[in-house]
Design a protein around this motif. Structure first.
Motif, PDB file in Angstrom:
ATOM      1  N   ARG A  31      29.126  40.240  35.765  1.00  0.00           N
ATOM      2  CA  ARG A  31      30.445  40.865  35.674  1.00  0.00           C
ATOM      3  C   ARG A  31      31.149  40.739  37.020  1.00  0.00           C
ATOM      4  O   ARG A  31      30.641  41.223  38.035  1.00  0.00           O
ATOM      5  CB  ARG A  31      30.305  42.332  35.289  1.00  0.00           C
ATOM      6  CG  ARG A  31      29.875  42.542  33.854  1.00  0.00           C
ATOM      7  CD  ARG A  31      29.631  44.002  33.548  1.00  0.00           C
ATOM      8  NE  ARG A  31      28.282  44.414  33.932  1.00  0.00           N
ATOM      9  CZ  ARG A  31      27.794  45.635  33.749  1.00  0.00           C
ATOM     10  NH1 ARG A  31      28.553  46.562  33.206  1.00  0.00           N
ATOM     11  NH2 ARG A  31      26.566  45.923  34.115  1.00  0.00           N
ATOM     12  N   LEU A  32      32.308  40.098  37.009  1.00  0.00           N
ATOM     13  CA  LEU A  32      33.082  39.899  38.217  1.00  0.00           C
ATOM     14  C   LEU A  32      34.356  40.735  38.144  1.00  0.00           C
ATOM     15  O   LEU A  32      34.526  41.564  37.250  1.00  0.00           O
ATOM     16  CB  LEU A  32      33.394  38.412  38.389  1.00  0.00           C
ATOM     17  CG  LEU A  32      32.165  37.481  38.359  1.00  0.00           C
ATOM     18  CD1 LEU A  32      32.595  36.034  38.526  1.00  0.00           C
ATOM     19  CD2 LEU A  32      31.148  37.862  39.430  1.00  0.00           C
ATOM     20  N   GLU A  33      35.245  40.518  39.086  1.00  0.00           N
ATOM     21  CA  GLU A  33      36.476  41.307  39.124  1.00  0.00           C
ATOM     22  C   GLU A  33      37.409  40.934  37.979  1.00  0.00           C
ATOM     23  O   GLU A  33      37.329  39.845  37.404  1.00  0.00           O
ATOM     24  CB  GLU A  33      37.187  41.089  40.465  1.00  0.00           C
ATOM     25  CG  GLU A  33      36.412  41.617  41.677  1.00  0.00           C
ATOM     26  CD  GLU A  33      37.156  41.369  42.972  1.00  0.00           C
ATOM     27  OE1 GLU A  33      38.136  40.604  42.956  1.00  0.00           O
ATOM     28  OE2 GLU A  33      36.746  41.938  44.002  1.00  0.00           O
ATOM     29  N   HIS A  34      38.304  41.881  37.664  1.00  0.00           N
ATOM     30  CA  HIS A  34      39.369  41.671  36.680  1.00  0.00           C
ATOM     31  C   HIS A  34      38.831  41.354  35.293  1.00  0.00           C
ATOM     32  O   HIS A  34      39.471  40.629  34.514  1.00  0.00           O
ATOM     33  CB  HIS A  34      40.319  40.561  37.148  1.00  0.00           C
ATOM     34  CG  HIS A  34      40.806  40.726  38.550  1.00  0.00           C
ATOM     35  ND1 HIS A  34      41.548  41.833  38.962  1.00  0.00           N
ATOM     36  CD2 HIS A  34      40.636  39.945  39.650  1.00  0.00           C
ATOM     37  CE1 HIS A  34      41.830  41.708  40.248  1.00  0.00           C
ATOM     38  NE2 HIS A  34      41.283  40.588  40.687  1.00  0.00           N
ATOM     39  N   GLY A  35      37.638  41.882  34.960  1.00  0.00           N
ATOM     40  CA  GLY A  35      37.086  41.719  33.629  1.00  0.00           C
ATOM     41  C   GLY A  35      36.449  40.376  33.356  1.00  0.00           C
ATOM     42  O   GLY A  35      36.043  40.103  32.211  1.00  0.00           O
ATOM     43  N   CYS A 130      36.295  37.147  29.148  1.00  0.00           N
ATOM     44  CA  CYS A 130      36.887  38.380  29.673  1.00  0.00           C
ATOM     45  C   CYS A 130      36.476  39.546  28.775  1.00  0.00           C
ATOM     46  O   CYS A 130      36.458  39.417  27.550  1.00  0.00           O
ATOM     47  CB  CYS A 130      38.408  38.276  29.703  1.00  0.00           C
ATOM     48  SG  CYS A 130      39.045  37.082  30.895  1.00  0.00           S
TER      49      CYS A 130
END
Length: 272
Positions: A31-35, A130
């Motif tokens: 899981r990274l930034e911004h979904g 996402c």
């Protein structure tokens, strides 16, 4: 010196985390930034598939599907695939085109990747997506119910017949479950083994009644340990419209029961 055959996959991952060489690798996807959700799986000839038991198109489809299964377990909408492909130089072009047709069959575009010569055929696919909420494996609680999204054992039954099973796509189901599930995982290494991942990360016990587990046509109970079913296993606080197979309790580990009797099931063990 410790060897991978002794350590196993989970032991290797734990060692990498202990040494600070990897982090946040406990779930089906990163899981990274911004979904943004990212996952990667590799298929290697004579380890994950045999070309006398599958077609190039089916192999391409499987390579996409097993990665999309990790996105499904993350409640994600897929956006693209990055594909690394290796094969012997004498591989026929029409076979490679069939493989990429299979990769495109789920409707998720191939956006890039790499190609190289290799002694055996392999595919390494990175899937991008996402998600608004990723339940992960660590949130199951005593009192939760356990559900699966479909029948299990198809891959084991197919293997006994000398063929490969076609993985299902559970992206829509994953998005539904991600809204309410406390924990969510895809069943890729066998029911007991993957349930053990949830139990270990969540710090509770999982009790599964095997007579309630739906079996694929031709499958028997032992096939639940083969893996490669790619259905979803969810821990939720209330019924969610899928097949209920067990519950979470205080304690640790996984207890498998068949008509009240405890039994053991194998699972896919990497490096062994």
């Amino acid at each position: 010196m410790m060897r991978l055959s002794e350590l196993g996959e989970l032991g290797l991952l734990a060692e990498l985390e202990r040494r600070g060489l990897a982090r946040g690798i406990e779930d089906d996807a990163a899981r990274l930034e911004h979904g943004l959700v990212v996952t990667q799986d590799a298929l290697v000839e004579n380890v994950h598939f045999r070309l006398d038991r599958t077609t190039f198109r089916e192999l391409g489809y499987k390579a996409a599907a097993v990665n999309l299964s990790d996105l499904a377990a993350s409640g994600a909408i897929p956006t693209g695939l990055i594909v690394s492909f290796g094969a012997p130089s004498e591989t026929r072009l029409d076979h490679v085109l069939e493989l990429y047709e299979g990769l495109n069959e789920p409707g998720v575009p191939v956006l890039g990747g790499d190609t190289t010569r290799a002694e055996l055929l392999y595919l390494s696919v990175t899937a991008l997506g996402c998600s608004g909420r990723v339940p992960g494996r660590a949130g199951a609680r005593p009192g939760d119910l356990l559900f699966v999204t479909g029948a299990l054992g198809a891959a084991g039954a197919a293997f006994r017949d000398g063929r490969h099973a076609r993985p299902p796509l559970r992206l829509e189901e994953g998005r539904r479950l991600a809204k309410v599930a406390h924990a969510l995982i895809d069943v890729s290494d066998g029911l007991a083994r993957d349930a053990g991942h949830l139990a270990r990360r969540s710090g509770c016990a999982l009790v599964i009644d095997l007579e309630r587990v739906p079996l694929a046509p031709g499958a028997v109970t032992d096939d639940l340990g083969f893996g490669e079913d790619y259905e979803l296993l969810a821990a939720t606080p209330h019924p969610v419209g899928f097949t209920e197979i067990g519950r979470c309790e205080e304690g640790e580990g996984v207890e498998l029961r068949l008509r009240g009797e405890r039994i053991e099931l194998a699972g896919w063990e990497h490096f062994k």
